[in-house]
Scaffold this active site. Structure first.
Site, PDB file in Angstrom:
ATOM      1  N   GLU A   1      27.442  31.566  34.884  1.00  0.00           N
ATOM      2  CA  GLU A   1      28.020  32.318  35.989  1.00  0.00           C
ATOM      3  C   GLU A   1      26.965  33.170  36.694  1.00  0.00           C
ATOM      4  O   GLU A   1      27.034  33.413  37.892  1.00  0.00           O
ATOM      5  CB  GLU A   1      29.194  33.191  35.535  1.00  0.00           C
ATOM      6  CG  GLU A   1      30.133  33.378  36.718  1.00  0.00           C
ATOM      7  CD  GLU A   1      30.909  34.655  36.719  1.00  0.00           C
ATOM      8  OE1 GLU A   1      30.920  35.352  35.696  1.00  0.00           O
ATOM      9  OE2 GLU A   1      31.493  34.957  37.757  1.00  0.00           O
TER      10      GLU A   1
ATOM     11  N   THR B   1      30.895  36.722  45.686  1.00  0.00           N
ATOM     12  CA  THR B   1      30.765  37.863  44.777  1.00  0.00           C
ATOM     13  C   THR B   1      29.490  38.651  45.065  1.00  0.00           C
ATOM     14  O   THR B   1      29.498  39.886  45.083  1.00  0.00           O
ATOM     15  CB  THR B   1      30.784  37.383  43.315  1.00  0.00           C
ATOM     16  OG1 THR B   1      32.030  36.753  43.088  1.00  0.00           O
ATOM     17  CG2 THR B   1      30.624  38.528  42.341  1.00  0.00           C
TER      18      THR B   1
HETATM   19  N1  HSE Z   1      33.409  42.253  38.103  1.00  0.00           N
HETATM   20  C1  HSE Z   1      32.971  41.324  39.109  1.00  0.00           C
HETATM   21  C2  HSE Z   1      32.959  42.029  40.463  1.00  0.00           C
HETATM   22  C3  HSE Z   1      33.924  40.169  39.135  1.00  0.00           C
HETATM   23  O1  HSE Z   1      33.971  42.651  40.801  1.00  0.00           O
HETATM   24  O2  HSE Z   1      31.961  41.952  41.168  1.00  0.00           O
HETATM   25  C4  HSE Z   1      33.576  39.116  40.131  1.00  0.00           C
HETATM   26  O3  HSE Z   1      32.661  38.213  39.600  1.00  0.00           O
END
Ligand code: HSE
Length: 312
Positions: free
Chosen positions: A134, A187
């Site tokens: 990821e 993201t």
């Molecule tokens: N915790 C991560 C974010 C989740 O909010 O950026 C998304 O990959």
């Protein structure tokens, strides 16, 4: 000669769960990604097919693909770096949706290869390899999508670098309604808008909510869950990326959701609800707002999936 293969499904996930940025996530029943792997007489891991992208593109190069990268790291660890394996990736969920699409692919990739090799590692042992996969997508090492997609359930990560992960029990009947508006947010972009400054007051409030949420989930105290399911740090910074966010949230709360916030990095918006009937009403109320704003959207209603990735 065509060789028989292994097919694995890895589910979508809701990361952050409001007050647990990067350290809390849960799995949905659907959507999810499917990966098929089979042995090949040609050496090395090769991605031979990617379907379901609807005009978007994902790399076929193993080192640039989340599923390929994760699986290759597992093969390296097992001393099988050059093992001839063909991988097909069937994307059954959109990426850039906030539903953990890259995590689901990474999880399905490592699990499929592990199964093909007759399961040398346990699911828990696969976690670091899936997280590395990821990381190819967003350059950050966090397991809040990967861990629930792999292991199922509501997962708390006390510490990401050491992957100190823990399953939190959830009340019977708890349902999520998640609406995915067709806006693409990567993201890495949603992370780049975040300030690295947090005040002491914000830290105290957010920690209080996270503790309250965990106690509420563990003891099935729905009022406590409801009071705690709030994000005062990340949500205000990301809400502007989702047109109509606060209107959708208000509609969800009015319709009976226990809480509502951004799923992962967005644009999906999730709620937790006391039962499936409320979740359906909440989901419809959220969709009405997006429809009114002429934003195409999809609704997913799901219990908290306790199984995670599985053979199919
Ligand atoms: N915790 C991560 C974010 C989740 O909010 O950026 C998304 O990959």
């Amino acid at each position: 000669m065509m060789k028989s293969g292994i097919k694995v499904f890895a589910p979508a996930t809701v990361a952050n769960v409001a007050c647990g940025f990067d350290i809390l996530g849960f799995a949905l029943d659907k959507p999810g990604d499917e990966i098929i792997v089979r042995f090949s007489d040609t050496p090395n891991l090769r991605i031979t097919r990617i379907t379901g992208l609807k005009g978007m593109k994902l790399p076929y190069e193993v080192e640039k693909n989340t599923a390929g990268f994760a699986a290759q790291r597992l093969l390296d660890h097992l001393g099988e770096s050059n093992r001839g394996i063909e991988m097909e990736i069937h994307k059954k969920m959109p990426f850039g949706s906030g539903l953990g699409s890259s995590a689901a692919s990474a999880v399905a990739g490592v699990m499929a290869v592990n199964e093909l090799l007759r399961r040398p590692l346990t699911k828990r042992e696969l976690l670091p390899f899936a997280v590395l996969g990821e990381q190819v997508a967003d350059n950050a090492y966090h397991a809040d999508n990967v861990a629930p997609s792999l292991l199922g359930g509501m997962i708390f990560i006390r510490d990401n670098p050491t992957l100190d992960v823990h399953r939190i029990p959830v009340p019977n009947g708890l349902y999520a309604a998640v609406v995915y508006p067709h806006i693409k947010i990567l993201t890495k972009d949603a992370r780049s808008v975040l300030s690295d400054q947090v005040t002491l007051k914000q830290s105290i409030t957010q920690s209080g909510n996270l503790g309250g949420l965990i106690i509420g989930l563990t003891t099935a105290n729905l009022d406590l869950i409801s009071r705690s399911l709030q994000d005062i740090i990340i949500e205000p910074q990301r809400a502007k990326l989702i047109h109509g966010f606060y209107e959708v949230k208000e509609a969800a709360l009015q319709a009976g959701a226990m809480g509502c916030s951004i799923s992962g990095a967005g644009p999906s918006i999730f709620t937790l609800c006391a039962n499936s009937l409320i979740a359906e009403n909440v989901g419809k109320a959220m969709q009405l707002v997006f429809n009114k704003n002429k934003i195409h959207n999809q609704l997913f209603i799901s219990r908290i999936n306790q199984e995670g990735a599985e053979l199919c």
